[in-house]
Design a protein around this motif. Structure first.
Motif, short mmCIF file in Angstrom:
data_model
loop_
_atom_site.label_atom_id
_atom_site.label_comp_id
_atom_site.label_asym_id
_atom_site.label_seq_id
_atom_site.Cartn_x
_atom_site.Cartn_y
_atom_site.Cartn_z
N SER A 1 0.10 15.46 -24.35
CA SER A 1 -0.64 14.20 -24.51
C SER A 1 0.12 13.09 -23.78
O SER A 1 1.33 13.13 -23.61
N ALA B 1 1.51 13.38 -32.04
CA ALA B 1 0.90 13.57 -30.71
C ALA B 1 1.10 15.00 -30.25
O ALA B 1 2.22 15.52 -30.29
N THR C 1 4.33 12.30 -20.41
CA THR C 1 3.64 13.12 -21.40
C THR C 1 4.66 13.72 -22.37
O THR C 1 5.87 13.78 -22.10
#
Length: 801
Positions: free
Chosen positions: A291, A287, A336
């Motif tokens: 994100s 990731a 995140t």
């Protein structure tokens, strides 16, 4: 004396009596205050109905106000009152007239009795009183018996209008949890009845709907809260109905209602709470940073600014790997990725997240802490990642004379996965279209595959790829920037072709040219060139080279007295060397022309032919002389041309003017074909007329009717001038005895198709091979006699001149 009365009911009589009494007292008071003695018996006359024997000053009217109840609903006209003059003896000699507001429309008067009636329904709310004027006239003469006077009819109010809320329905707000008695809004009802008469307009407020939450002040109409701790989260909207009743709220009064919509405003009286104390999330190790991993939500029953939330990570081992932000629209916490993750390094993280209200109200702090916490577990999932280069960027410097196959850099990549697959290297050919480099497939050694030339490509930006052996879809890449270093492999040379000029009268040591050089190389210390004569011209007696030590050189003369006739061009070889290692040089040639110059050194001519002219003759003078010669030549040619083309008029008798007889006739014309009768170009090129090829033939005449120019001897047309050609044509005409002695070529056009006579041209009229007969011309009469003679037989050619 005027009197007025009213006999409709007891109330009217009472009002009439009070009016009379009032006006009597007013009259008495006026008399006393003014100091005027009261006439005897005046007061008694006012208080009794007995006639008085004494006399007093007569007033025209007994002034009075009439009172009439509004909203009369009877069928007969409503009796208002009676006007009467003391001069009226009841015999009908007095006529009463009513004028003013509403006279004849609203109110009428019996002109005999003086009775006043209302003929329309009266509404006090529309008009409270009317001002009228009355007059008594002698019916027979029309003379006023009494002076005109005004009186007022007042409309007495009845309770016929209910209270109305003109601003309703109302909308109001009040904060929730407000104390009892908090003012919400004030409502106002208006009653159109007379507020000065009775209780018709005295309004009392009461609440019909909305208890026990709200109350209303009966006099002011102010609505207040009546219940404590009203909670918006329990009930937010209230509909309150307020009633306003006149007559002081007594039985029989009229009432009106209005609606008040009350909304409770939110206050921060509810702390946030997480609906679950544990969250489980997962994220791929690939990731990217920033994100989203997941969302957490702390529920708050409040709204607006009171429900705003701020989420923070207060504890846990993932505080450095993850971050949390608040979504302002939905008040959720978004977790995140803060930095790249690696399954091989750490497989799970734990976060402790807090949600709190940033806006607090001090009076509700006792309801509990306005914050809550929850625990978030995040699992990192393994993925098959492409190879990673270490470092992530390469910069290489290599000299341009490096040998082919030299290793200039080792490129290294590894598989970040636990399996640690084997790596294979290659070059992205789109980044190296010239295929200057090659990388070893297993070791990653970057080597040169072609010679490098800094002057052609000084920089190369290539991309090296690394692919997993077991999974070719996993490919990593790295950028390699290669700077090609310069070596001295280019000799300096002239940037262009140099051509210099030297005057014949040049002195020794005179500068004739400054030269410079260029070198494609780019040494660190900068370019520095050295100039000298080539070895084969080291002892050149004519010119020498002086190095300026600034990458330029001067070319100087070594002697004076150059002569164009001896040598007009010199080729001087110059040696140019650079300062590189090794030193490279080249030879450039300077072309030097010897020219004639004036005393100031200005070049006059560089051609040897210029010596044929006088030395003292300048270029400007030469041009002026040539221009004069050209103008004189043009004038001479123009004069000769005019003299040759001047026409002399013929003085011939009309009888013998054969030219006139031939030309002056009415021919039909050949139309556009007439333009082909004669080619004027033949006048300027006689040889073309008699040269090779078939002669030009008119399209509108028979083949035998052609020019006789083919019979002209070749020797007569040798001269190329127009004069010779005309002479040849004169000779041609003289060979025909029947032709007039023309001095120029005359070509007559064909008359036209369909003519009985055909062509009237005299050309070839004497030819023996003509197949056309012209005997019919003799039948046309004397006017065509000459023409018939022209087409007769020829006796033979005339002798050559």
């Amino acid at each position: 004396m005027w009197t007025s009365g009213r006999m409709s009911n007891a109330k009217s009589w009472l009002g009439l009596g009070m009016s009379l009494y009032f006006w009597g007292l007013m009259d008495l008071t006026t008399t006393v205050l003014s100091g005027t003695p009261t006439p005897p018996g005046k007061l008694e006359a006012l208080l009794s109905d007995k006639p008085q024997s004494h006399s007093r000053t007569k007033r025209s009217w007994v002034w009075n106000q009439f009172f009439v109840l509004e909203e009369y609903t009877g069928t007969d006209p409503l009796y208002v009152g009676k006007l009467h003059s003391d001069m009226d003896r009841g015999d009908g000699s007095i006529k009463y007239i009513l004028s003013g507001e509403g006279a004849g429309v609203v109110f009428t008067i019996d002109d005999t009795t003086g009775d006043i009636h209302a003929i329309q329904r009266l509404d006090r709310e529309e008009r409270a009183q009317y001002t009228l004027r009355a007059q008594a006239l002698d019916r027979r003469t029309g003379r006023p018996m009494e002076p005109e006077s005004e009186f007022i009819i007042k409309i007495q109010d009845i309770n016929d209008n209910e209270p109305k809320f003109l601003d309703g329905p109302y909308v109001a707000t009040v904060p929730e949890m407000s104390p009892v008695g908090t003012s919400v809004i004030q409502v106002t009802a208006t009653d159109a009845d007379d507020p000065t008469y009775g209780n018709s307009a005295r309004v009392v407020y009461s609440i019909l709907q909305g208890q026990p939450y709200f109350s209303v002040d009966s006099k002011t109409g102010v609505i207040r809260t009546a219940l404590m701790n009203m909670d918006r989260e329990a009930k937010e909207y209230y509909e309150v109905i307020i009633q306003a009743k006149d007559m002081g709220g007594q039985l029989g009064g009229l009432a009106g209602t209005t609606t008040v919509n009350i909304t409770l405003l939110d206050v921060n009286d509810n702390p946030p709470r997480f609906p679950q104390k544990h969250y489980q999330m997962s994220v791929l190790e690939s990731a990217p940073v920033s994100s989203t991993v997941g969302r957490v939500f702390a529920k708050d029953l409040d709204e607006g600014i009171n429900a705003e939330m701020k989420y923070t990570i207060v504890d846990g081992d993932g505080a450095d790997a993850f971050d949390i932000n608040t979504d302002p629209n939905f008040q959720v916490g978004i977790i995140t990725v803060k930095k790249p993750l690696s399954f091989e390094s750490k497989k799970s993280y734990t976060l402790k997240v807090e949600g709190a209200n940033p806006h607090l109200e001090m009076r509700f702090l006792n309801l509990g802490p306005f914050q809550d916490t929850t625990t978030v577990h995040i699992s990192v999932e393994d993925v098959d990642e492409p190879p990673i280069f270490e470092p992530g960027f390469y910069f290489v410097e290599v000299p341009e004379d490096v040998a082919i196959g030299t290793t200039i850099q080792i490129i290294s990549a590894k598989d970040p996965d636990v399996t640690n697959n084997s790596i294979r290297y290659s070059i992205d050919r789109s980044s190296d279209p010239g295929r200057f480099f090659y990388v070893d497939i297993t070791t990653g050694a970057l080597m040169t595959a072609r010679p490098l030339d800094r002057e052609e490509f000084s920089w190369h930006n290539i991309t090296v790829l690394a692919m997993e052996m077991n999974n070719p879809s996993q490919v990593g890449s790295v950028s390699v920037t290669i700077k090609v270093l310069d070596v001295n492999d280019n000799a300096p040379e002239f940037p262009r072709f140099y051509e210099a000029f030297v005057c014949e009268n040049a002195k020794a040591g005179q500068l004739i040219q400054t030269v410079s050089a260029v070198d494609q190389d780019d040494p660190h210390s900068g370019q520095h060139f050295y100039y000298s004569l080539a070895p084969e011209a080291a002892n050149n007696p004519n010119f020498t080279v002086r190095d300026n030590q600034d990458n330029t050189a001067r070319i100087l003369t070594r002697r004076s007295g150059f002569r164009q006739q001896e040598q007009s061009v010199f080729h001087l070889p110059i040696l140019i060397a650079d300062s590189g290692q090794p030193v490279l040089s080249s030879t450039g040639t300077l072309t030097i022309q010897v020219c004639s110059c004036d005393d100031f050194g200005h070049v006059l001519s560089c051609s040897p032919e210029a010596y044929m002219l006088p030395v003292s003759l300048s270029r400007g003078a030469l041009i002026a002389i040539l221009a004069c010669i050209f103008v004189l030549l043009v004038l001479v040619l123009l004069i000769l041309s005019l003299r040759r083309h001047r026409k002399q008029p013929y003085i011939i008798d009309d009888e013998e003017n054969i030219h006139e007889n031939i030309v002056r006739y009415d021919d039909e014309g050949g139309g556009e074909e007439d333009t082909e009768a004669f080619d004027i170009a033949a006048m300027w090129n006689p040889r073309e007329a008699q040269g090779g090829g078939a002669p030009k033939t008119r399209q509108d005449m028979l083949p035998e009717i052609e020019s006789l120019s083919r019979y002209v001897p070749q020797t007569c047309a040798v001269n190329s001038t127009v004069h010779s050609y005309v002479l040849a044509k004169l000779y041609e005409a003289d060979t025909d005895l029947w032709a007039p002695p023309f001095d120029s070529l005359q070509t007559y056009m064909f008359e036209g198709d369909g003519s009985v006579a055909g062509s009237l041209s005299s050309l070839q009229s004497a030819t023996s091979d003509s197949e056309q007969s012209f005997d019919f011309l003799t039948d046309w009469g004397p006017r065509f006699r000459k023409l018939a003679e022209l087409y007769g037989a020829s006796e033979g050619p005339a002798p050559l001149w």
